[in-house]
Design an enzyme around this catalytic site. Structure first.
Site, PDB file in Angstrom:
ATOM      1  N   TYR A  51       0.917  -1.076   0.087  1.00  0.00           N
ATOM      2  CA  TYR A  51       0.074  -0.185   0.080  1.00  0.00           C
ATOM      3  C   TYR A  51       0.944   1.254  -0.083  1.00  0.00           C
ATOM      4  O   TYR A  51       0.394   2.401   0.500  1.00  0.00           O
ATOM      5  CB  TYR A  51      -0.919   0.000   1.156  1.00  0.00           C
ATOM      6  CG  TYR A  51      -2.210  -0.574   1.126  1.00  0.00           C
ATOM      7  CD1 TYR A  51      -3.016  -0.471   0.119  1.00  0.00           C
ATOM      8  CD2 TYR A  51      -2.572  -1.882   1.833  1.00  0.00           C
ATOM      9  CE1 TYR A  51      -4.266  -1.048   0.043  1.00  0.00           C
ATOM     10  CE2 TYR A  51      -3.806  -2.591   1.649  1.00  0.00           C
ATOM     11  CZ  TYR A  51      -4.554  -2.168   0.736  1.00  0.00           C
ATOM     12  OH  TYR A  51      -5.908  -2.934   0.632  1.00  0.00           O
ATOM     13  N   ARG A  87     -13.786  -4.105 -10.015  1.00  0.00           N
ATOM     14  CA  ARG A  87     -14.157  -3.094  -9.076  1.00  0.00           C
ATOM     15  C   ARG A  87     -15.656  -2.875  -8.920  1.00  0.00           C
ATOM     16  O   ARG A  87     -16.214  -2.175  -7.932  1.00  0.00           O
ATOM     17  CB  ARG A  87     -13.567  -1.827  -9.922  1.00  0.00           C
ATOM     18  CG  ARG A  87     -11.980  -1.830  -9.778  1.00  0.00           C
ATOM     19  CD  ARG A  87     -11.188  -1.686  -8.677  1.00  0.00           C
ATOM     20  NE  ARG A  87     -11.598  -0.289  -7.748  1.00  0.00           N
ATOM     21  CZ  ARG A  87     -11.241   0.070  -6.620  1.00  0.00           C
ATOM     22  NH1 ARG A  87      -9.921  -0.649  -6.270  1.00  0.00           N
ATOM     23  NH2 ARG A  87     -11.597   0.994  -5.980  1.00  0.00           N
ATOM     24  N   THR A  93     -15.601   2.128  -2.166  1.00  0.00           N
ATOM     25  CA  THR A  93     -14.540   1.971  -1.028  1.00  0.00           C
ATOM     26  C   THR A  93     -15.268   2.265   0.157  1.00  0.00           C
ATOM     27  O   THR A  93     -15.212   1.185   1.052  1.00  0.00           O
ATOM     28  CB  THR A  93     -13.376   2.948  -1.211  1.00  0.00           C
ATOM     29  OG1 THR A  93     -12.747   3.038  -2.449  1.00  0.00           O
ATOM     30  CG2 THR A  93     -12.632   2.854   0.093  1.00  0.00           C
ATOM     31  N   ASN A 114     -13.328  -2.963   4.628  1.00  0.00           N
ATOM     32  CA  ASN A 114     -14.169  -3.320   3.581  1.00  0.00           C
ATOM     33  C   ASN A 114     -13.786  -4.372   2.701  1.00  0.00           C
ATOM     34  O   ASN A 114     -14.317  -4.350   1.667  1.00  0.00           O
ATOM     35  CB  ASN A 114     -14.136  -1.913   2.764  1.00  0.00           C
ATOM     36  CG  ASN A 114     -12.856  -1.704   1.995  1.00  0.00           C
ATOM     37  OD1 ASN A 114     -11.821  -2.776   2.381  1.00  0.00           O
ATOM     38  ND2 ASN A 114     -12.592  -0.401   1.530  1.00  0.00           N
ATOM     39  N   GLU A 128       0.583  -5.576  -8.635  1.00  0.00           N
ATOM     40  CA  GLU A 128       0.184  -6.321  -7.492  1.00  0.00           C
ATOM     41  C   GLU A 128       0.166  -7.578  -7.797  1.00  0.00           C
ATOM     42  O   GLU A 128       0.525  -8.582  -6.844  1.00  0.00           O
ATOM     43  CB  GLU A 128      -1.158  -5.885  -7.316  1.00  0.00           C
ATOM     44  CG  GLU A 128      -1.213  -4.440  -6.793  1.00  0.00           C
ATOM     45  CD  GLU A 128      -2.495  -3.674  -6.703  1.00  0.00           C
ATOM     46  OE1 GLU A 128      -3.706  -4.370  -6.695  1.00  0.00           O
ATOM     47  OE2 GLU A 128      -2.679  -2.556  -6.307  1.00  0.00           O
TER      48      GLU A 128
END
Ligand code: DAT
Ligand code: MG
Length: 140
Positions: A51, A87, A93, A114, A128
């Site tokens: 992150y 997504r 979010t 979340n 990633e």
């Protein structure tokens, strides 16, 4: 649209509540194939590196501590337009803003806890996926 791969993480709030199967059902119902998957315990250093784009944000400490609080399930999802599709399946979010039927609407506890992570671009997906998986581990 092209077949894409994207990195997904089922986060500690979801693994802790035994929701791995229900989250995976959402992906599969949307036509996303789980082509790699493993359950791991992140270290604080790994969470911080993953992150890194958020390291100046006020929630960075909370985010990285949360990500090491329980095991996570890291996975690669594959399908037509998989990055954007994931997504959409995840939802916003903040679960308060997430659409009905999305993972975050159904399962997320708060903006921090979340339930899922998903890559947000082709460049992020490539970085990633490589962060967690070798090519040999991706079985399409
Ligand atoms: P997303 O996970 O939808 O891509 P993001 O990249 O903006 O969202 O943020 C990464 C994670 O950081 C997010 O899933 C949860 C946490 N986060 C974001 N905004 C936050 C906030 N205002 N307070 C607490 N945690 C937050
Ligand atoms: Mg993000």
């Amino acid at each position: 649209m092209a077949i894409e791969r994207t990195l997904s993480i089922i986060k500690p709030d979801a693994t802790k509540r035994n929701l791995t199967g229900k989250v995976n059902a959402k992906f599969e119902e949307a036509g996303l194939r789980i082509v790699a998957q493993k359950r791991i315990q992140l270290t604080l250093a790994q969470a911080g590196q993953f992150y890194a784009e958020h390291k100046e944000r006020p929630f960075f400490g909370e985010l990285t501590e949360f990500m090491v609080s329980e095991p996570v399930v890291v996975q690669v999802l594959e399908g037509e337009g998989a990055i954007l599709k994931n997504r959409e399946v995840m939802g916003a979010t903040n679960p308060a803003n997430a659409d009905e039927g999305t993972i975050r609407k159904e399962f997320a506890l708060s903006v921090g806890e979340n339930s899922v992570h998903g890559s947000d671009s082709e460049a992020a997906a490539a970085r990633e996926i490589a962060f967690f998986f070798s090519g040999l581990e991706l079985v399409g």
